[in-house]
Write an enzyme that holds these catalytic residues in place. Structure first.
Site, PDB file in Angstrom:
ATOM      1  CE1 TYR A  86     -10.076   4.045   5.445  1.00 26.38           C
ATOM      2  CE2 TYR A  86      -9.085   5.272   7.247  1.00 26.38           C
ATOM      3  CZ  TYR A  86      -9.034   4.810   5.951  1.00 26.38           C
ATOM      4  OH  TYR A  86      -7.951   5.097   5.166  1.00 26.38           O
ATOM      5  CE  LYS A  87      -8.199   0.178   4.587  1.00 26.26           C
ATOM      6  NZ  LYS A  87      -8.708   0.909   3.430  1.00 26.26           N
ATOM      7  NE  ARG A 132     -10.173  -2.345  -3.092  1.00 23.15           N
ATOM      8  CZ  ARG A 132      -9.650  -1.656  -2.066  1.00 23.15           C
ATOM      9  NH1 ARG A 132      -8.499  -2.036  -1.537  1.00 23.15           N
ATOM     10  NH2 ARG A 132     -10.249  -0.597  -1.585  1.00 23.15           N
ATOM     11  CG  PHE A 145      -1.984   1.130   0.997  1.00 27.82           C
ATOM     12  CD1 PHE A 145      -3.041   0.974   0.118  1.00 27.82           C
ATOM     13  CD2 PHE A 145      -1.828   2.343   1.637  1.00 27.82           C
ATOM     14  CE1 PHE A 145      -3.941   2.009  -0.100  1.00 27.82           C
ATOM     15  CE2 PHE A 145      -2.729   3.385   1.415  1.00 27.82           C
ATOM     16  CZ  PHE A 145      -3.789   3.218   0.550  1.00 27.82           C
ATOM     17  CG  ASP A 165      -0.801  -1.683   6.774  1.00 24.65           C
ATOM     18  OD1 ASP A 165      -1.900  -1.904   7.323  1.00 24.65           O
ATOM     19  OD2 ASP A 165      -0.594  -0.699   6.038  1.00 24.65           O
TER      20      ASP A 165
END
Lengths: 408, 408
Positions: free
Chosen positions: B218-219, B367, B122, B193
């Protein structure tokens, strides 16, 4: 005898008080630590939660313009601090933003190695200097000098000067223009911490030819507990430096997800990670409210509230051992008044127990902040009346009030 | 033919869907980017705003325990990721927390100078490596290698290895235990991560003898847009290192306001500035909800949803040029399925316009994320039916759908 009611009746800002939630019976003189809740914030947050997050979900980054919140709110804050709208961006905390500015300023002249500040500055600012220097201890050194020795410390080794405009303990205001000029004369950029200034007094960053600044969203901006902070970078520096905290939202093309960092043009590169949208939404309401007021009215009332507080404490509490820790001259003072007292902690707890909220700052300071949008002259009168009663009865002198809480 | 209704009827997690706001008619497969709103969050945030901020004001740091929110929520997240409750702290963003862990890990062995990661990680993770290295370019070097060359790159110069457990594009899961062991055998600590893992699959940090980790709120934790992130530091490292982002709330005695930084014991030193309380409050509701579910049920359903999605796409869209970008074997895949398609961006916009929300990741990836707490097997069926219709009619092929938005 001062006619308090007349002062409040003549106050051009009096109408703002009703725009805030002020708990019944409370005299709140701690808006310099956490500003009161604007009534409009409740509906705004409910809308962000229920419609923007709950219904629109991920689409809100575009359709509700979440992605531009840091720029949009930054542009509004810019109007409070004498900056251009493309010089301020919202996000992260004051501490983090100090680090961004420190790391960026080091890039302006790589031959300079000293991060300079003063003793008694707000601790997080000097702690962040220490942390940054620890990454490259062979190259970067933090240096703290006494406040009165700052000028003589401006030598050719100094990479950046980090100062707070309004001291958090005393409320003393630094002469931003004169100090910035003196530093520039030695080739040194300055980072100004505006945490205790922005929203409380006129700030003119570009009029002072300022380089970098940071500030807090939860004090006089009334953005809520732990609100996002902001960063100012003068246009002339924006494309010459980048923050070491080089996160993806500061990238030129974040949604191309490239492997190499390329800073965005302008102030955008001072973004880092994903902005906290709930915090941004609350902050924007507080900033919008401030923008409705005239900053010269705010400053005039702030000075008058402080002068009245000092006069009444001198009048009623002269024998109780308080020593003024703030400048007596309102022109040299931010929107707070502080007193030393050896029993300051317990006295403040006794005040709080009676509904007069200020705070205590170690080792011996009672601190009273005045937020001109919602504090009244009657608040000041009530606060001093309560203080007088506590001192005359000695009711502060209990074990309960001496017991320190986690947060003071 | 698969009996979709029977799968949903037999789902032990089916009852959780009603605990979330799911907009009518929407198939939301983007919980890996922004999780849905838990219904309980609305009342919790209203209470934080109206009572804790509005009425209790500054006192809430003590009386409503705001000061412990980062520790308290960290301890809850610890249960989701195989950590001890004193090993996780909430605050700041994933990017900032990567920087904290990188700077801390450099202190473990000052003779090592390389920050190692992989291409395609990422982006913010590798950008933060670059930013840190730029502070001390004579000493610290970032190095990116192809994913399959990580093992051979583990040499004596490497100070730390930074990897993501579940790749954000492909969803491929790294073998945390094996890689951590291999790195340790060369004296190298690892930062994991967990942004696309935590809350979506079982993570066992201590079972893998992990050193450092970060993750996103927030995921799959459903903490709201830009929710605070978290940091894990193994007990054995906590008192040997400190983050270069050495803010006042990571100080041993923050309310003594001393001029010198002294890190707090344990995980507390990984705090920096004042925590965003609104963000913390929303995050805590999301985490509490996850803790009610059984992680093995979550993983089982996640795998089944992904397998069903792949099977249905193969069955109905075989002729339309999709190429699976995720592992076909669910054991190697996080809670998402990705496909390559040269027209991926426009196809995704067409899906979104028809109420099936996934996202696009440059250059060519569609995705689809599966959040087992609120996604159903019927969601998967509906998503593929919509995709099939779009591909068969060619309705994705418009200028409108090809027009890129600010956020993809």
């Amino acid at each position: 005898m001062t006619d308090i009611a007349a002062l409040d009746a003549a106050d051009p800002l009096a109408g703002f008080r009703d725009r805030f939630e002020i708990p019944d019976g409370l005299v709140y003189l701690d808006g310099n630590s956490l500003g009161c809740l604007p009534k409009a914030t409740k509906a705004r947050l409910a809308d962000v939660v229920e419609r923007e997050w709950g219904q629109d979900l991920i689409r809100s980054w575009n359709t509700n313009d979440w992605i531009n919140a840091p720029r949009r709110i930054g542009a509004k804050i810019a109007r409070l601090i004498g900056a251009h709208d493309d010089e301020v961006i919202v996000g992260d905390t004051t501490s983090i933003n100090v680090f961004k500015c420190l790391s960026a300023s080091l890039q302006l002249d790589s031959s300079r190695v000293v991060l300079l500040s003063e003793t008694g500055n707000f601790p997080t600012d000097v702690y962040m200097m220490e942390g940054l220097a620890a990454i490259a201890p062979d190259r970067i050194s933090p240096r703290l000098v006494e406040p009165e020795r700052i000028h003589e410390a401006l030598d050719d080794d100094v990479a950046v000067l980090l100062l707070t405009q309004t001291n958090y303990r005393s409320g003393r205001i630094r002469d931003m223009k004169a100090i910035t000029e003196a530093a520039h004369a030695r080739g040194i950029p300055v980072i100004w911490d505006l945490s205790h200034s922005c929203g409380a007094l006129p700030v003119d960053l570009n009029g002072c030819n300022a380089d970098f600044a940071v500030g807090c969203g939860y004090k006089y901006l009334n953005g809520g507990p732990g609100a996002p902070a902001f960063t100012f970078v003068a246009r002339r520096h924006q494309d010459s430096v980048f923050p070491a905290l080089s996160g993806w939202l500061g990238h030129k093309v974040p949604f191309e997800f490239t492997d190499d960092y390329q800073p965005a043009p302008g102030i955008d590169r001072f973004q880092c990670g994903t902005p906290g949208i709930l915090g941004c939404a609350a902050l924007e309401v507080g900033v919008d409210l401030l923008l409705e007021a005239d900053m010269s009215d705010i400053r005039r009332k702030s000075s008058a509230l402080g002068d009245l507080f000092i006069a009444l404490v001198h009048e009623h509490c002269a024998d109780h051992g308080f020593k003024l820790a703030s400048p007596g001259n309102a022109d040299e003072r931010g929107s707070q008044v502080s007193f030393h007292h050896p029993e300051g902690y317990a006295i403040m707890q006794a005040l709080i127990a009676r509904g007069v909220i200020g705070d205590f700052r170690a080792p011996d300071i009672l601190r009273f902040g005045f937020a001109p949008l919602y504090n009244s002259y009657a608040d000041v009168e009530q606060a001093v009346a309560t203080l007088t009663e506590i001192m005359e009865t000695g009711s502060w002198d209990t074990e309960e009030f001496k017991q320190k809480a986690a947060v003071t």
